[in-house]
Design a protein around this motif. Structure first.
Motif, PDB file in Angstrom:
ATOM      1  N   UNK A   1      27.482  -0.779  25.783  1.00 24.48           N
ATOM      2  CA  UNK A   1      26.302  -1.372  25.095  1.00 24.48           C
ATOM      3  C   UNK A   1      25.986  -0.589  23.970  1.00 24.48           C
ATOM      4  N   UNK A   2      25.876  -1.319  22.606  1.00 25.64           N
ATOM      5  CA  UNK A   2      25.705  -0.534  21.444  1.00 25.64           C
ATOM      6  C   UNK A   2      24.236  -0.732  20.902  1.00 25.64           C
ATOM      7  N   UNK A   3      23.716   0.230  20.324  1.00 22.77           N
ATOM      8  CA  UNK A   3      22.213   0.212  19.967  1.00 22.77           C
ATOM      9  C   UNK A   3      22.370  -0.445  18.359  1.00 22.77           C
ATOM     10  N   UNK A   4      21.105  -1.024  18.040  1.00 22.55           N
ATOM     11  CA  UNK A   4      21.098  -1.430  16.521  1.00 22.55           C
ATOM     12  C   UNK A   4      20.291  -0.166  15.776  1.00 22.55           C
ATOM     13  N   UNK A   5      19.559   0.338  16.570  1.00 22.14           N
ATOM     14  CA  UNK A   5      18.646   1.474  15.761  1.00 22.14           C
ATOM     15  C   UNK A   5      18.524   2.668  16.827  1.00 22.14           C
ATOM     16  N   UNK A   6      18.843   4.010  16.566  1.00 22.71           N
ATOM     17  CA  UNK A   6      18.807   5.118  17.218  1.00 22.71           C
ATOM     18  C   UNK A   6      17.981   6.137  16.664  1.00 22.71           C
ATOM     19  N   UNK A   7      17.028   7.118  17.799  1.00 22.35           N
ATOM     20  CA  UNK A   7      16.629   8.019  17.298  1.00 22.35           C
ATOM     21  C   UNK A   7      17.245   9.335  17.977  1.00 22.35           C
ATOM     22  N   UNK A   8      17.285  10.478  17.489  1.00 22.36           N
ATOM     23  CA  UNK A   8      17.687  11.705  18.262  1.00 22.36           C
ATOM     24  C   UNK A   8      17.021  12.793  17.667  1.00 22.36           C
ATOM     25  N   UNK A   9      16.850  13.898  18.389  1.00 20.30           N
ATOM     26  CA  UNK A   9      16.378  15.022  17.942  1.00 20.30           C
ATOM     27  C   UNK A   9      16.516  16.288  18.775  1.00 20.30           C
TER      28      UNK A   9
ATOM     29  N   UNK B   1      22.528   7.254   8.268  1.00 24.88           N
ATOM     30  CA  UNK B   1      21.353   8.141   9.078  1.00 24.88           C
ATOM     31  C   UNK B   1      20.527   8.829   7.947  1.00 24.88           C
ATOM     32  N   UNK B   2      19.345   9.236   8.532  1.00 26.28           N
ATOM     33  CA  UNK B   2      18.293   9.799   7.455  1.00 26.28           C
ATOM     34  C   UNK B   2      17.733  11.100   8.532  1.00 26.28           C
ATOM     35  N   UNK B   3      17.313  11.922   8.022  1.00 26.35           N
ATOM     36  CA  UNK B   3      16.929  13.090   8.832  1.00 26.35           C
ATOM     37  C   UNK B   3      15.443  13.417   8.550  1.00 26.35           C
ATOM     38  N   UNK B   4      14.581  13.567   9.691  1.00 27.38           N
ATOM     39  CA  UNK B   4      13.213  13.915   9.775  1.00 27.38           C
ATOM     40  C   UNK B   4      12.957  15.218  10.382  1.00 27.38           C
TER      41      UNK B   4
ATOM     42  N   UNK C   1      27.836  12.273  12.064  1.00 21.13           N
ATOM     43  CA  UNK C   1      27.255  11.615  13.109  1.00 21.13           C
ATOM     44  C   UNK C   1      27.517  10.118  12.983  1.00 21.13           C
ATOM     45  N   UNK C   2      27.749   9.408  12.021  1.00 25.29           N
ATOM     46  CA  UNK C   2      28.094   8.056  11.914  1.00 25.29           C
ATOM     47  C   UNK C   2      29.696   8.061  12.425  1.00 25.29           C
TER      48      UNK C   2
ATOM     49  N   UNK D   1      15.860  24.863  13.822  1.00 24.20           N
ATOM     50  CA  UNK D   1      15.097  24.397  12.757  1.00 24.20           C
ATOM     51  C   UNK D   1      14.470  23.097  13.322  1.00 24.20           C
ATOM     52  N   UNK D   2      13.504  22.607  12.907  1.00 23.58           N
ATOM     53  CA  UNK D   2      12.887  21.227  13.306  1.00 23.58           C
ATOM     54  C   UNK D   2      13.678  20.032  12.578  1.00 23.58           C
ATOM     55  N   UNK D   3      14.408  19.337  13.387  1.00 25.13           N
ATOM     56  CA  UNK D   3      15.086  18.349  12.636  1.00 25.13           C
ATOM     57  C   UNK D   3      15.420  17.095  13.757  1.00 25.13           C
ATOM     58  N   UNK D   4      15.256  15.927  13.140  1.00 27.34           N
ATOM     59  CA  UNK D   4      15.488  14.728  13.968  1.00 27.34           C
ATOM     60  C   UNK D   4      16.263  13.765  12.993  1.00 27.34           C
ATOM     61  N   UNK D   5      16.758  12.707  13.788  1.00 23.66           N
ATOM     62  CA  UNK D   5      17.426  11.708  12.899  1.00 23.66           C
ATOM     63  C   UNK D   5      17.292  10.365  13.360  1.00 23.66           C
ATOM     64  N   UNK D   6      17.142   9.518  12.455  1.00 23.66           N
ATOM     65  CA  UNK D   6      17.297   7.919  12.769  1.00 23.66           C
ATOM     66  C   UNK D   6      18.493   7.307  12.231  1.00 23.66           C
ATOM     67  N   UNK D   7      19.205   6.392  13.088  1.00 23.42           N
ATOM     68  CA  UNK D   7      20.440   5.928  12.669  1.00 23.42           C
ATOM     69  C   UNK D   7      20.317   4.423  12.950  1.00 23.42           C
ATOM     70  N   UNK D   8      21.035   3.573  12.080  1.00 21.59           N
ATOM     71  CA  UNK D   8      21.010   2.325  12.014  1.00 21.59           C
ATOM     72  C   UNK D   8      22.442   1.649  12.168  1.00 21.59           C
TER      73      UNK D   8
END
Length: 450
Positions: free
Chosen positions: A271-279, A101-104, A90-91, A287-294
């Motif tokens: 434009x580039x984000x500072x923080x991003x969430x995806x799911x 990234x981390x995964x929820x 992802x990165x 599977x139930x999964x989401x991600x937050x990236x910085x």
């Protein structure tokens, strides 16, 4: 009583509204109900999730193999290779924009974590007085209390109002077609909304503001709304002027749904984000999964401070991460983003052509395989227009998503489409045929009602 519609009293479940028709199996883009009917899925399982369709043997095999190898490891005790490999993919695909990234487990969790991460960043920057955050109205960012407050959909939010912070603020969501001034270009409209954001920041004092939250392509709140030209560059200039964070919610529009892996790559104009969430699509519903990236700015500060303070039991779950990794690998290997773009253009073109003479169709819009059919219907109509069309479409063998309140949280009716990335040219034409037939039949029914 039909087997496909369980009554509220006979069901042992606590249902969101009424118990829904029972699906007993699925393959590709079709569901089979317990009465034998086959339904064509035009919305990836109901909410733009199942991007590879049902019955993908590769995903089932990966899930099984990882469960046999290692089902679970608590992230504060043991790391796992699958989450590391998923984070690296992802990165890497962000071309350096996102660095960790981390995964929820859900989009709501990911957005909640994103907001907490933004607050933690400023605390670690020794600026703890930054406690105001700005979002848009209408907007929807999840169903946990934190992000439910940051969103602004009355039907989802009002009864929980006593729980929400007064430090949450809202500016106008972009709806150029409905709300631009006479002769105002998209760029001028975008600048006007950026000026509104700046005025809000100044009214709060920039020293107390965390940042701004937005969906690159708005999903359920507006019924699929790509930004007008110049919107994100204008917004980012304001945020950069005051050093504030841009937090993007790609829960629905990301993971390839808009034609690029990240939705900001499709519509952000650089434009580039500072923080991003995806799911949603990242796990394709298997599977139930989401991600937050910085991004770099946030990642470096959090690592320097000793680590991220967010923790959930199932964070970085190895089975979920293994499946999501395979989902993304299949999308790349099979060049499915090209299909997303091509079939998305086909869907828009065929819908616009087929609805040209239907007066209740106000607008057809979208990006990639993420499309909204904006309808003219009053909130006084019971049942409301979009749910009527959804019901009629289901009777005709098509699954779509109906959203009401898409103009201001009360008025507005949209049918949302988001078929799997594997959808064929023939299936797109069938989706259009069934949906347009359903819209026409509802119009006829309304004419009979007088």
């Amino acid at each position: 009583m039909s087997n496909t519609q369980t009554s509220r009293d006979s069901s042992a479940q606590l249902h969101h509204t009424l118990p829904q028709p029972l699906a007993v199996s699925a393959t590709g883009l079709t569901f089979t109900l317990d009465d034998g009917r086959v339904i064509l899925d035009a919305i990836s399982g109901g909410a733009a999730v199942n991007c590879l369709g049902n019955g993908n043997r590769e995903l089932v095999e990966v899930m099984t193999a990882q469960a046999e190898k290692m089902a679970f490891a608590y992230h504060q005790s043991l790391g796992n290779l699958e989450s590391e490999k998923l984070a690296k993919l992802l990165t890497d695909r962000s071309n350096g924009v996102l660095q960790a990234a981390a995964f929820l487990n859900s989009g709501s969790e990911a957005m909640e974590a994103a907001i907490k991460l933004a607050r933690e960043y400023w605390v670690e920057m020794d600026q703890p007085l930054r406690n105001h955050i700005i979002s848009r109205s209408p907007s929807y960012h999840g169903n946990t209390l934190g992000v439910l407050g940051i969103g602004n959909i009355p039907s989802r939010r009002t009864i929980y109002q006593p729980f929400f912070s007064s430090n949450i603020h809202h500016v106008t969501s972009p709806q150029y077609l409905r709300h631009h001034l006479p002769n105002e270009t998209e760029e001028e409209y975008s600048q006007r909304l950026a000026d509104e954001l700046e005025s809000t920041i100044l009214s709060l004092d920039p020293r107390y503001v965390i940042g701004f939250v937005a969906e690159p392509v708005v999903g359920a709140a507006l019924g699929v709304m790509p930004p007008p030209k110049g919107y994100f560059p204008a917004i980012k200039r304001v945020l950069d002027k005051y050093g504030l964070l841009l937090i993007l919610d790609e829960v629905m529009s990301g993971s390839g749904r808009s034609g690029e892996l990240y939705a900001y790559q499709a519509v952000g104009e650089g434009v580039k984000p500072d923080i991003l969430a995806m799911a949603k699509g990242i796990g394709s519903g298997y599977v139930p999964i989401s991600a937050v990236l910085a991004g770099q700015r946030v990642t470096e500060r959090i690592r320097k401070s000793g680590g991220w303070k967010n923790s959930h039991t199932y964070q970085n779950h190895p089975i979920n991460c293994a499946v999501a990794l395979k989902v993304l690998q299949i999308i790349e290997r099979d060049n499915l983003l090209t299909n997303v773009k091509q079939r998305g253009e086909q869907l828009l073109d065929e819908l616009k052509d087929a609805t040209r003479d239907i007066e209740i169709v106000y607008n057809v819009r979208g990006k990639g395989l993420f499309v909204g059919i904006d309808l003219v219907g009053s909130s006084s109509l019971k049942p409301r227009l979009a749910p009527r069309i959804k019901t009629k479409a289901f009777e005709n063998g098509l699954l779509v998503l109906a959203i009401s309140g898409t103009i201001d949280g009360v008025e507005g009716e949209v049918i949302m489409l988001g078929p799997a990335y594997t959808v064929t040219q023939e299936q797109i034409s069938e989706i259009v045929k069934l949906l347009v037939r359903s819209i026409r039949e509802v119009v006829e029914d309304l004419d009979k009602e007088g």
